[in-house]
Design a protein around this motif. Structure first.
Motif, PDB file in Angstrom:
ATOM      1  N   ALA A  14       0.454  12.101  -6.493  1.00 46.76           N
ATOM      2  CA  ALA A  14       1.360  11.942  -5.325  1.00 46.76           C
ATOM      3  C   ALA A  14       2.441  12.879  -5.499  1.00 46.76           C
ATOM      4  O   ALA A  14       3.208  13.394  -4.333  1.00 46.76           O
ATOM      5  CB  ALA A  14       1.732  10.780  -5.406  1.00 46.76           C
TER       6      ALA A  14
ATOM      7  N   CYS B  54       5.337  14.161  -2.403  1.00 49.74           N
ATOM      8  CA  CYS B  54       5.771  12.955  -1.763  1.00 49.74           C
ATOM      9  C   CYS B  54       7.167  12.435  -2.238  1.00 49.74           C
ATOM     10  O   CYS B  54       7.444  12.832  -3.434  1.00 49.74           O
ATOM     11  CB  CYS B  54       4.819  11.657  -2.234  1.00 49.74           C
ATOM     12  SG  CYS B  54       3.108  11.763  -1.440  1.00 49.74           S
TER      13      CYS B  54
ATOM     14  N   GLN C  22       7.770   7.713   0.147  1.00 48.01           N
ATOM     15  CA  GLN C  22       6.221   7.935   0.735  1.00 48.01           C
ATOM     16  C   GLN C  22       5.274   7.816  -0.346  1.00 48.01           C
ATOM     17  O   GLN C  22       4.113   6.996  -0.218  1.00 48.01           O
ATOM     18  CB  GLN C  22       6.196   9.386   0.940  1.00 48.01           C
ATOM     19  CG  GLN C  22       6.786   9.732   2.227  1.00 48.01           C
ATOM     20  CD  GLN C  22       7.040  11.172   2.456  1.00 48.01           C
ATOM     21  OE1 GLN C  22       6.876  12.132   1.833  1.00 48.01           O
ATOM     22  NE2 GLN C  22       6.967  11.703   3.936  1.00 48.01           N
ATOM     23  N   ARG C  23       5.493   7.799  -1.603  1.00 50.59           N
ATOM     24  CA  ARG C  23       4.745   7.670  -2.840  1.00 50.59           C
ATOM     25  C   ARG C  23       4.461   6.240  -2.786  1.00 50.59           C
ATOM     26  O   ARG C  23       3.184   5.635  -3.281  1.00 50.59           O
ATOM     27  CB  ARG C  23       5.424   8.409  -4.096  1.00 50.59           C
ATOM     28  CG  ARG C  23       4.358   7.906  -5.322  1.00 50.59           C
ATOM     29  CD  ARG C  23       5.243   8.636  -6.546  1.00 50.59           C
ATOM     30  NE  ARG C  23       6.274   7.744  -6.818  1.00 50.59           N
ATOM     31  CZ  ARG C  23       7.320   8.119  -7.555  1.00 50.59           C
ATOM     32  NH1 ARG C  23       7.113   9.084  -8.465  1.00 50.59           N
ATOM     33  NH2 ARG C  23       8.287   7.232  -7.914  1.00 50.59           N
TER      34      ARG C  23
ATOM     35  N   ARG D 129       4.924   3.993  -0.315  1.00 45.64           N
ATOM     36  CA  ARG D 129       4.037   3.233   0.894  1.00 45.64           C
ATOM     37  C   ARG D 129       2.572   3.736   1.012  1.00 45.64           C
ATOM     38  O   ARG D 129       1.867   3.026   1.229  1.00 45.64           O
ATOM     39  CB  ARG D 129       4.828   3.725   1.952  1.00 45.64           C
ATOM     40  CG  ARG D 129       6.311   3.102   2.251  1.00 45.64           C
ATOM     41  CD  ARG D 129       6.932   3.337   3.697  1.00 45.64           C
ATOM     42  NE  ARG D 129       6.738   4.726   4.243  1.00 45.64           N
ATOM     43  CZ  ARG D 129       7.366   5.511   3.937  1.00 45.64           C
ATOM     44  NH1 ARG D 129       8.695   5.400   3.228  1.00 45.64           N
ATOM     45  NH2 ARG D 129       7.198   6.824   4.481  1.00 45.64           N
ATOM     46  N   LYS D 130       2.355   4.975   0.686  1.00 47.61           N
ATOM     47  CA  LYS D 130       1.051   5.637   1.148  1.00 47.61           C
ATOM     48  C   LYS D 130       0.464   5.888  -0.250  1.00 47.61           C
ATOM     49  O   LYS D 130      -1.009   6.160  -0.037  1.00 47.61           O
ATOM     50  CB  LYS D 130       1.204   7.145   1.735  1.00 47.61           C
ATOM     51  CG  LYS D 130       2.065   7.061   2.893  1.00 47.61           C
ATOM     52  CD  LYS D 130       2.277   8.418   3.507  1.00 47.61           C
ATOM     53  CE  LYS D 130       3.036   8.411   4.976  1.00 47.61           C
ATOM     54  NZ  LYS D 130       3.462   9.824   5.516  1.00 47.61           N
ATOM     55  N   VAL D 131       0.831   5.511  -1.424  1.00 44.49           N
ATOM     56  CA  VAL D 131      -0.193   5.911  -2.371  1.00 44.49           C
ATOM     57  C   VAL D 131      -0.216   4.400  -3.323  1.00 44.49           C
ATOM     58  O   VAL D 131      -1.241   4.019  -3.578  1.00 44.49           O
ATOM     59  CB  VAL D 131       0.456   6.955  -3.543  1.00 44.49           C
ATOM     60  CG1 VAL D 131      -0.553   7.080  -4.680  1.00 44.49           C
ATOM     61  CG2 VAL D 131       0.378   8.303  -2.577  1.00 44.49           C
TER      62      VAL D 131
ATOM     63  N   PRO E  22      -1.044   0.893  -1.369  1.00 42.88           N
ATOM     64  CA  PRO E  22      -2.744   0.753  -1.030  1.00 42.88           C
ATOM     65  C   PRO E  22      -3.471   0.770  -2.239  1.00 42.88           C
ATOM     66  O   PRO E  22      -4.316  -0.204  -2.272  1.00 42.88           O
ATOM     67  CB  PRO E  22      -2.740   2.224  -0.245  1.00 42.88           C
ATOM     68  CG  PRO E  22      -1.576   2.538   0.285  1.00 42.88           C
ATOM     69  CD  PRO E  22      -0.484   2.183  -0.596  1.00 42.88           C
TER      70      PRO E  22
END
Length: 941
Positions: free
Chosen positions: A239, A244, A248-249, A251-253, A256
């Motif tokens: 990430a 990121c 973002q790191r 939320r998106k990595v 999840p």
């Protein structure tokens, strides 16, 4: 150890004499009034100031709390409109329904569809059947009120817990600040929450929702923290490399990746929210909890059990759906096609909602289950209790009187007869003995807090009732756990029974108990035992099932009977888990004792309940903190005892025992320890005429040692002709062919002839091992390892924390200087002791850290670990690469050599925190730090 047994025995005799034979002067039995602090008054005054005077500008604190309540009330009203009320015009009896709520068929179909989506049709059918059960037994309306509360409390609890968990993961100060708060939230009785919530937010369902959130949120915080810390470091690195931002790191990595673990926390929030429905009904929650509470007040046995079973049915639906969604999280395949093709269940449920909504206007049975079709079991339950009372009253009464006369009353007299300074001394001594001076000081401070509240007598009643209840629960639960672990059929039956006990609301236990035994301590005892029995059974069964199979097989081989294996192997090995079960049993007993205040106990729970009825904030909170103090003392003491038992057990199963228990021997073995090895234990073993080396060691995640990788690399290294043969392997053990020879020292590798052989052997490993390697393989990138070690050192509070910023800055600079790399299969730990010389050739052993890497790492490690000169290094590079090293190669090599020395240094720092081997890692760190600084200076020069 023996003298401590004598000390405890002497203290027990003294306690008996003090309680039953010595008349104590005033002020010694209970703390004198002069010691009491007006804590309840302080808390009440603080709450009064908060509600009456505290303000931010023109906005009072009370306005803020009521405003927050209004924000929560809006979605709750929407949920009620959807499930309970529909859209109406007018008020009260004159209200006219414009749009009805969702029909029972629509909600049932939604449960079926969700179960099918989460797992399979069988879960969908179970969810649907239980929803139909609610309708058939006339519990639908109350169940929908409860479900509306759950639909709001759970998302708010999950969101709040997730936010706090993320903050605790990101900032260590936040974690330190909220950890004791979470402990209090989970140990303070739930009744105690209701008093300040009632004062701050008023009477009604919104206040009940907020109390439920407070109770249900802590597990989500803890699960979030654990789940985020379990995200693999390589994913974090990816990430970061992708550019990121921190947001973002997350939320998106990270979220999840952590989703499956987070769903476990969501499931816990759901179940704890359901546990609160009855207690929350005391401040206006309504629903099934209100039905149970009113049945208890009227002693309506049938109505209470029926409403309690309805809560259980709803709990089972939400629990199974939550578990299935947790298992499904992270395993969803991307759907294609139109919306209808991608979401067939959603379309089906929407169609059912519309059709049943319209059809329900014409056919009322479609909208609401007809009253005439309802079934009730109220008369059955009431008749059953009446039949038991008529036919077995004398026996039940005799049993109750016997228990009161010969068990409860003597124990109560014992605890009420002990002088309070003696009790405080015992607590401090037990804490010091089990966990050191810190635990002793904590136990003493918490005991002194109870003494200063003026509630010592009530606290001793709590201890007596909890103690007797826990002993009986363990006396029943441990044998049941043994039976469940010994028989598959018994395990399934017992598991079903305790699942039922766990999902039944705690208030439900009181109704039949009071009908059979009337109010009093004995009724409280029975209810507490039933409620607290579950962990005693579960933890005992789990502990027995977790005993390593090789230990049981060793007992069988030695001729032990099943009874001997149970008594001498399985039960001793399960002691730590059984102690954890005892800990959980105590916590459940304390939580239930607060509820049994409704049936006439005179303990701290009664104080909390009285405070609730009078809205006395100070009295309720102080009494609740008293219960929490008892819970924390028990938790910490038993936790320390479990840790000590686990350490003794691990120490009792020696590496030599593990060697003897291997399945590869054909007869008696002779074991001699071998020197070397600071991540495992090595033994020279003779099995008749055969001679082998056995390496004993488990995975060491903090060092990135995975034994499956060591096994695969060792087998491939033998096939490539660089390492002895692997003869046998089991979990934590590797058996290797013995090579007669000696391990090298650094001085040996400084000789050019030996160095030539070592370099040729390393080059052969680099080129040949990948041809024979099977299964998944690791990549050993030294700069990732260094970053991971730094995280481990921060988590563990290493004494070297001050060095980390500089070392990580060095690592980033070195990594940039290495540049592009060739990829080979490296040994990655070329210490001189890992070369074995048999008089004719060299062997390369110990593949703990093997993995794909740059050849420069092994070459740099060979030079750094063995004190090679600059001339040796130039020769080594030229020989390995077949050309004289240019400036770029020298730069990359020296950067990697410094990286190798840095990795070894930080490895030793991690070992200072985590290794249990008898080795001076502090001195090893100091020596390696000097080696690293020399390598860094050579690079910078």
């Amino acid at each position: 150890m023996r003298h401590w047994h004598l000390i405890w025995a002497a203290l027990a005799v003294i306690a008996m004499l003090l309680a039953f034979a010595v008349k104590l002067p005033p002020g010694w039995l209970w703390p004198p009034e002069a010691m009491h602090l007006p804590m309840a008054g302080w808390v009440s005054a603080g709450m009064k100031w908060l509600t009456d005077s505290a303000a931010i500008g023109p906005v009072s604190f009370k306005d803020l709390t009521r405003g927050f309540a209004a924000l929560v009330e809006a979605p709750y009203d929407m949920a009620r409109v959807l499930l309970v009320d529909g859209i109406t015009e007018g008020r009260g009896r004159r209200a006219t329904t414009i749009i009805p709520p969702l029909s029972w068929l629509a909600v049932t179909m939604a449960a079926v569809a969700l179960g099918h989506y989460a797992r399979d049709r069988w879960l969908g059918l179970l969810a649907g059947a239980l929803m139909v059960y609610l309708a058939v037994f006339g519990q639908w309306d109350s169940a929908m009120v409860t479900l509306a509360s759950i639909l709001i409390a759970v998302p708010l609890g999950v969101a709040g817990g997730l936010a706090l968990g993320i903050a605790a993961w990101r900032w260590r100060g936040v974690e330190r600040a909220i950890s004791p708060v979470l402990d209090l939230m989970q140990t303070v009785p739930t009744f105690a929450y209701l008093v300040p919530v009632l004062v701050l937010f008023g009477f009604g369902p919104v206040a009940a929702l907020l109390a439920t959130m407070i109770y249900a949120m802590p597990p989500m915080v803890r699960v979030t923290l654990v789940a985020l810390r379990a995200v693999p470091p390589e994913i974090m690195d990816f990430a970061n490399m992708a550019g990121c931002t921190p947001g973002q790191r997350m939320r998106k990595v990270m979220l999840p990746v952590a989703l499956p673990d987070l769903m476990v926390g969501v499931n816990q929030v759901i179940m704890l929210s359901l546990n609160m429905v009855i207690i929350a009904s005391m401040i206006g929650a309504g629903g099934l909890g209100k039905d149970v509470l009113e049945s208890l007040r009227r002693l309506d046995i049938g109505g209470g059990i029926e409403a309690g079973l309805a809560i259980t049915a709803l709990a089972v639906v939400l629990d199974r759906l939550g578990q299935a969604m947790a298992a499904r999280a992270g395993h969803r395949a991307a759907a294609t096609g139109s919306f209808r093709q991608r979401h067939p269940r959603t379309v089906l449920v929407a169609a059912v909602v519309v059709v049943t909504g319209l059809l329900g206007l014409l056919v009322p049975a479609v909208q609401d289950w007809p009253k005439g079709w309802e079934i009730t079991t109220k008369t059955f339950w009431s008749g059953l209790i009446e039949w038991i009372n008529v036919n077995y009253f004398d026996q039940l009464e005799a049993f109750r009187v016997w228990m009161l006369q010969y068990l409860l009353s003597p124990v109560k007299r014992f605890f009420h007869g002990l002088p309070w300074p003696f009790m405080l001394g015992i607590l401090a001594l037990a804490g010091w003995r089990l966990g050191g001076w810190r635990l002793g000081a904590l136990a003493l401070a918490l005991g002194a807090f109870i003494a200063a509240t003026g509630l010592w007598e009530q606290a001793m009643t709590t201890v007596y009732l909890c103690g007797v209840s826990v002993l009986i629960a363990m006396a029943i639960g441990v044998p049941l756990g043994i039976w469940a672990a010994s028989s598959g059929a018994a395990g399934r039956v017992i598991g079903g029974v305790i699942d039922t006990l766990q999902t039944l609301p705690s208030f439900v236990y009181l109704i039949p108990v009071v009908m059979l035994f009337r109010v009093g301590d004995f009724s409280a005892l029975v209810a507490v035992v039933l409620y607290a029995l579950v962990p005693a059974v579960r933890y005992t069964a789990h502990g027995l099932r977790s005993v390593p199979a090789e230990l049981i097989e060793a007992g069988v081989v030695s001729g032990a009977t099943r009874s001997q294996i149970l008594r001498k192997i399985r039960l001793p090995m399960a002691v730590p888990m059984i102690l954890l079960g005892l800990n959980q049993t105590i916590l459940l007993a304390l939580s239930m004792l607060v509820i049994t205040a409704l049936v006439g106990t005179r303990d701290l729970g009664q104080e909390v309940y009285i405070a609730l009825t009078k809205a006395d904030v100070g009295r309720g909170i102080v009494a609740g903190l008293g219960v929490a103090a008892i819970a924390i003392i028990a938790d910490r003491l038993i936790g320390a005892a479990a840790a000590g038992a686990r350490a003794r057990l691990e120490g009792s199963v020696t590496p030599e025992d593990k060697v003897r228990g291997l399945a590869c021997w054909s007869g008696p073995v002779k074991i001699e320890p071998l020197g070397g090895g600071i991540t495992n234990r090595n033994f020279d073993v003779r099995d008749g005429a055969r001679r082998v080396v056995v390496r004993i060691g488990d995975d060491i995640p903090v060092h990135q040692i995975m034994r499956f990788n060591e096994l695969a690399a060792s087998k491939a290294a033998f096939a490539a002709g660089v390492s002895p043969a692997v003869l046998h392997h089991e979990s934590g053990a590797l058996v290797i062919d013995f090579v007669e020879g000696r391990t090298l020292a650094a001085e040996d590798l400084q000789e050019r002839g030996i160095l030539e052989q070592a370099l040729a052997l390393v080059g052969r490993a680099h080129r040949e091992i990948p041809r024979f390697l099977r299964g998944p393989a690791l990549v050993f990138w030294v700069f990732h390892v260094v970053r991971d070690y730094a995280g481990t050192l921060r988590d563990g509070g290493s004494p070297h924390l001050g060095l980390l910023p500089g070392l990580l800055e060095d690592a980033a600079r070195l990594e940039a200087m290495v540049g592009p790399i060739d990829l080979v299969f490296g040994h990655n730990d070329l210490l001189p002791a890992n070369f074995l010389y048999d008089g004719a050739r060299l062997w390369l052993i110990d593949w703990d850290y093997a993995g794909f890497n740059s050849p420069l790492f092994d070459l740099g490690g060979l030079a750094a670990n063995n004190g090679l000169t600059n001339e040796d290094e130039g020769w080594m590079l030229a020989s390995y690469f077949g050309r004289a090293p240019d400036a770029a190669l020298w730069r990359a090599y020296r950067a990697m050599k410094a990286g190798a020395a840095l990795r070894e240094t930080m490895w030793s720092m991690v070992s200072e925190l985590h290794s249990t081997l008898d080795f001076d890692f502090a001195a090893y760190t100091a020596a390696n730090l000097e080696t690293y600084r020399a390598a860094l200076a050579a690079f910078e020069a």
